[in-house]
Design an enzyme around this catalytic site. Structure first.
Site, mmCIF file in Angstrom:
data_model
loop_
_atom_site.group_PDB
_atom_site.id
_atom_site.type_symbol
_atom_site.label_atom_id
_atom_site.label_comp_id
_atom_site.label_asym_id
_atom_site.label_seq_id
_atom_site.Cartn_x
_atom_site.Cartn_y
_atom_site.Cartn_z
ATOM 1 N N SER A 160 61.466 70.801 33.490
ATOM 2 C CA SER A 160 60.620 70.942 32.308
ATOM 3 C C SER A 160 59.868 69.651 32.015
ATOM 4 C CB SER A 160 61.465 71.337 31.086
ATOM 5 O OG SER A 160 62.558 70.451 30.933
ATOM 6 N N GLU B 219 67.072 77.155 40.646
ATOM 7 C CA GLU B 219 66.757 78.456 40.058
ATOM 8 C C GLU B 219 66.856 79.566 41.098
ATOM 9 O OE1 GLU B 219 62.941 78.559 38.131
ATOM 10 O OE2 GLU B 219 63.356 76.737 36.978
ATOM 11 N N LYS C 181 70.614 71.308 40.137
ATOM 12 C CA LYS C 181 70.483 72.674 39.609
ATOM 13 C C LYS C 181 69.354 73.348 40.360
ATOM 14 C CE LYS C 181 68.665 73.620 35.308
ATOM 15 N NZ LYS C 181 67.480 74.422 35.636
ATOM 16 N N GLU D 123 69.106 81.833 31.295
ATOM 17 C CA GLU D 123 67.937 81.572 30.443
ATOM 18 C C GLU D 123 67.312 82.887 29.975
ATOM 19 O OE1 GLU D 123 65.073 78.740 31.939
ATOM 20 O OE2 GLU D 123 63.748 79.071 30.226
ATOM 21 N N ASP E 196 67.381 68.790 38.303
ATOM 22 C CA ASP E 196 66.756 70.044 38.741
ATOM 23 C C ASP E 196 66.078 69.845 40.092
ATOM 24 O OD1 ASP E 196 66.718 72.515 37.525
ATOM 25 O OD2 ASP E 196 65.354 71.876 35.926
HETATM 26 O O1 KIV Z 1 64.055 72.246 33.153
HETATM 27 C C1 KIV Z 1 64.692 72.605 32.154
HETATM 28 O O2 KIV Z 1 64.526 72.104 31.039
HETATM 29 C C2 KIV Z 1 65.668 73.664 32.327
HETATM 30 C C3 KIV Z 1 66.322 74.205 31.102
HETATM 31 C C4 KIV Z 1 65.396 75.182 30.463
HETATM 32 C C5 KIV Z 1 67.627 74.797 31.392
HETATM 33 O O3 KIV Z 1 65.895 74.101 33.407
#
Ligand code: KIV
Length: 265
Positions: free
Chosen positions: A46, A116, A114, A183, A84
């Protein structure tokens, strides 16, 4: 903050203790979040939107993300940091994915990555975990697929979609993910999935039945002024406060009242 391993979060779930995760993107923010007791710092992709000003998360590169992950580690040396995996860093091949994910552990000293995706990413999750890379999975709304999905919508509303999400969660747990972000999922479904798993779920827009919650720094602090997503609660109005403070600085300089004698040598 203590230095934890992934098993700590499963224990928190077993003991019914809610887990708190927050995005942080720089060293001072990481230090503040850790001092406040946030247990998981997420260097979320994000940051493409909240910090870099992009319209979605897709333009974020691996090198950019590494730079922010390093800053977060410097600000919170003992925190559990999850980074991420940006768009296209895990979609090309398993080999490239291991190499890219490994860079977060080696160069940014992150504790986990993390990524997706639903059940289709389970083999990749297993491959990373087998390589020694802890993985937090992320199912439900997948912002990296926003162009094919056509919008940010609540997921799992129909019985078929709910069943798919349950299957995703099962597959990701079986693949070895240590936690699962859900989410934008109906609260009842998220609670049901949470009860069915041994790994903790971390919700964002997924109701109070998840084992933990994650929010975006800018949303909880009122730094994103255009709108507040339904899933967020503003705990401060730092955007307004910052603008007021900066206007006062501008006025002081214009009026010649800054710097004062106390600021001069
Ligand atoms: O990138 C991010 O902020 C996220 C959250 C929405 C979990 O993946």
């Amino acid at each position: 903050m203590k230095k934890w391993t992934v098993s700590h979060f499963r224990k928190m779930k077993e003991e019914g203790e809610k887990i708190v995760m927050l995005t942080t993107y720089d060293a001072p923010a990481a230090a503040l979040a850790a001092a406040a007791g946030v247990e998981l710092l997420l260097v979320g992709d994000s940051l493409a939107m909240t910090v870099l000003g992009h319209p979605n998360t897709l333009p974020l590169t691996l090198e950019e993300s590494l730079c922010f992950a390093k800053a977060v580690r410097r600000g919170a040396p003992d925190a559990f940091v999850v980074a991420d995996l940006p768009f296209l860093t895990f979609q090309i091949s398993p080999e490239e994915t291991v190499r890219n994910a490994g860079r977060f552990l080696q160069e940014a000293l992150s504790d986990a990555v993390k990524l997706e995706g639903g059940a289709e990413t389970a083999p990749l999750v297993a491959r990373l975990v087998d390589s020694g890379i802890p993985v937090m999975a992320h199912a439900g709304l997948l912002p990296q697929r926003i162009l094919t999905a056509g919008g940010y919508r609540v997921q799992g509303r129909s019985p078929e979609a709910a069943e798919r999400l349950r299957a995703d969660a099962r597959a990701l747990e079986e693949a070895g993910a240590f936690a699962l972000v859900l989410e934008c999922v109906p609260a009842e479904l998220a609670a049901d999935i949470s009860r069915s798993l041994t790994i903790p779920t971390i919700g964002i827009g997924a109701g109070p039945g998840c084992d933990g919650q994650v929010q975006v720094w800018h949303d909880v602090l009122g730094l994103f002024q255009q709108f507040t997503p339904k899933h967020a609660r503003r705990y401060a109005e730092l955007g307004k406060l910052t603008e007021q403070a900066l206007a006062a600085y501008v006025a002081d300089v214009k009026h010649g009242t800054f710097p004062g004698p106390e600021n001069s040598f």
